[in-house]
Design a protein around this motif. Structure first.
Motif, mmCIF file in Angstrom:
data_model
loop_
_atom_site.group_PDB
_atom_site.id
_atom_site.type_symbol
_atom_site.label_atom_id
_atom_site.label_comp_id
_atom_site.label_asym_id
_atom_site.label_seq_id
_atom_site.Cartn_x
_atom_site.Cartn_y
_atom_site.Cartn_z
ATOM 1 N N GLU A 206 -48.909 78.848 -24.755
ATOM 2 C CA GLU A 206 -48.415 77.534 -25.170
ATOM 3 C C GLU A 206 -47.244 77.691 -26.143
ATOM 4 O OE1 GLU A 206 -49.329 74.841 -23.828
ATOM 5 O OE2 GLU A 206 -51.249 75.320 -22.898
ATOM 6 N N LEU A 315 -45.216 68.454 -31.250
ATOM 7 C CA LEU A 315 -46.156 69.356 -30.580
ATOM 8 C C LEU A 315 -46.225 70.694 -31.324
ATOM 9 C CD1 LEU A 315 -45.123 68.746 -26.852
ATOM 10 C CD2 LEU A 315 -47.106 67.787 -28.048
ATOM 11 N N HIS A 318 -48.437 70.459 -34.348
ATOM 12 C CA HIS A 318 -49.872 70.587 -34.083
ATOM 13 C C HIS A 318 -50.285 72.062 -33.999
ATOM 14 C CE1 HIS A 318 -50.471 66.360 -33.690
ATOM 15 N NE2 HIS A 318 -49.733 66.235 -32.608
ATOM 16 N N ILE A 319 -49.478 72.875 -33.333
ATOM 17 C CA ILE A 319 -49.808 74.296 -33.222
ATOM 18 C C ILE A 319 -49.710 74.984 -34.579
ATOM 19 C CG2 ILE A 319 -48.994 76.490 -32.278
ATOM 20 C CD1 ILE A 319 -48.389 75.110 -29.686
ATOM 21 N N ARG A 345 -56.305 69.289 -34.205
ATOM 22 C CA ARG A 345 -54.860 69.416 -34.007
ATOM 23 C C ARG A 345 -54.540 70.002 -32.625
ATOM 24 N NH1 ARG A 345 -51.543 68.240 -38.629
ATOM 25 N NH2 ARG A 345 -49.937 68.242 -37.003
ATOM 26 N N TYR A 346 -55.281 71.010 -32.214
ATOM 27 C CA TYR A 346 -54.994 71.634 -30.920
ATOM 28 C C TYR A 346 -55.339 70.700 -29.763
ATOM 29 C CZ TYR A 346 -54.397 75.376 -27.504
ATOM 30 O OH TYR A 346 -53.963 76.145 -26.450
ATOM 31 N N TYR A 349 -52.506 68.348 -29.477
ATOM 32 C CA TYR A 349 -51.390 69.029 -28.829
ATOM 33 C C TYR A 349 -51.544 68.975 -27.310
ATOM 34 C CZ TYR A 349 -48.877 72.826 -26.638
ATOM 35 O OH TYR A 349 -48.096 73.555 -25.762
ATOM 36 N N LYS A 350 -52.719 69.340 -26.816
ATOM 37 C CA LYS A 350 -52.919 69.381 -25.366
ATOM 38 C C LYS A 350 -52.907 67.978 -24.762
ATOM 39 C CE LYS A 350 -56.594 72.176 -25.204
ATOM 40 N NZ LYS A 350 -57.583 73.108 -24.615
ATOM 41 N N LYS A 353 -49.124 67.043 -24.743
ATOM 42 C CA LYS A 353 -48.190 68.047 -24.228
ATOM 43 C C LYS A 353 -47.450 67.590 -22.979
ATOM 44 C CE LYS A 353 -48.167 72.430 -21.808
ATOM 45 N NZ LYS A 353 -48.979 73.519 -21.227
#
Length: 381
Positions: A206, A315, A318-319, A345-346, A349-350, A353
């Protein structure tokens, strides 16, 4: 802050930066911390060294999930009361934060009028002038009037010139965090089992994909705050002044990241992303950022370009903070569910995304068709 008090603090700031080797454990209860704070004040400010302890009032201003901020009010006979702020660094935060970079930059940031005046440093913290303002909440940041003020101040912040490397730090930091976060081990069996559910191979892929795409957006490199959550924004309504405080993560970075990260912080520590700003709310922010004096003159093309840029970099935010949380879960003594924060957070992100990567790819394809329009719009302030 009253004028006399402000002048007193400015007097301290005009001297050489004060220092002390003393340290204060931020995990102690406030009554125990007070004694150490008084000792620190007497050690750093020689004119206070003979004052009785009763002359010092120590109050907790805020305490996030990394630092503790204290207000110290000093009452001297026949003199105007003076207040200072003491920030205690969180335990083990040096594993994540580049303190040397922070201290090198803060004198320039302070001199430019952002945040408090820097007065001195001690073993595990710093001393600053006290700002007479209130700290925002996540809901405060969403109010149109406050959002406009923050946007204008952030535009000013992004014009700072700080000595040192101007290389954007986002991906260096994310890769560093990834390397640390992917080799952790927890004594707590439940935490270890939860940690083992994370696919770091997936996270790595990612990162690679997102880095490749965002770099094609040519986001301008600016001096960025990088942690513009509500607790780091203070406002004095009487003076109509906005303060951006705490520069632990500040560095040269991508404009889109600083703005996208700020939008992600609308959700607060609870990560309620129903509060993530919609397109109209973001456009309101962009107008006051791109053209602070003439917000209504910003073109739709420029608004759309910055919308793509900010949300793609959100994004990356978030990572960044997801990996940060894993490291904190291992080293921080603070009672906060850092592991849970990683997943929040992850997961976000997904969830976002596909939407924002598709938007960015479509935008880039359109720019290529229109002879590189992206190169002109991304060089705006």
């Amino acid at each position: 802050m009253e004028v006399a008090e402000q002048e007193a603090c400015q007097g301290y700031a005009s001297q050489d930066i004060l220092s002390s080797p003393l340290t204060i454990d931020p995990s102690l209860p406030l009554p125990h911390i007070k004694h150490h704070v008084v000792d620190l004040c007497k050690d750093m400010f020689k004119e206070w060294s003979n004052l009785d302890d009763s002359c010092f009032l120590v109050e907790r201003i805020s305490g996030g999930i990394t630092n503790l901020l204290l207000k110290v009010s000093v009452k001297e006979e026949n003199r105007v009361d003076v207040s200072i702020a003491i920030r205690l660094f969180g335990l083990n935060t040096d594993n994540i934060i580049d303190r040397q970079r922070e201290l090198q930059a803060i004198k320039y940031i302070s001199a430019a009028g952002f945040g408090a005046k820097w007065l001195g440093v001690f073993g595990n913290g710093m001393v600053q002038s006290f700002i007479n303002a209130y700290t925002l909440t996540p809901s405060d940041m969403r109010e149109p009037k406050q959002a406009a003020k923050i946007a204008k101040q952030l535009q000013r912040f992004h014009q700072l010139e700080i000595p040192g490397s101007k290389e954007p730090q986002l991906w260096n930091e994310i890769i560093k965090f990834f390397e640390q976060a992917s080799v952790l081990g927890f004594d707590d069996i439940k935490k270890q089992k939860t940690y083992e559910t994370i696919s770091f191979a997936e996270v790595h892929d990612e990162i690679v994909e997102l880095k490749e795409l965002t770099e094609r957006l040519n986001s301008p490199v600016v001096y960025a705050h990088n942690d513009l959550l509500s607790g780091n924004v203070m406002i004095n309504n009487e003076q109509d002044k906005v303060y951006l405080i705490d520069y632990e993560y500040a560095s040269y970075n991508y404009r889109g990241y600083d703005i996208g990260n700020h939008f992600a912080e609308y959700a607060g520590f609870d990560c309620d992303y129903t509060f993530y700003p919609n397109r109209n709310e973001q456009y309101h922010f962009f107008r006051h950022y791109l053209q602070p004096e003439r917000p209504n003159e910003v073109s739709r093309e420029d608004l759309e370009a910055l919308y793509v840029e900010a949300n793609a970099y959100a994004l990356a935010s978030h990572i960044f903070w997801a990996l940060w949380a894993l490291i904190q879960a291992k080293v921080s003594p603070i009672d906060f569910d850092y592991l849970g924060y990683f997943f929040l957070r992850y997961k976000e992100y997904k969830r976002q995304k596909d939407k924002y990567l598709l938007l960015a790819r479509s935008y880039l394809a359109e720019c290529n068709t229109n002879n590189g329009y992206i190169d002109s719009v991304t060089q705006l302030p």
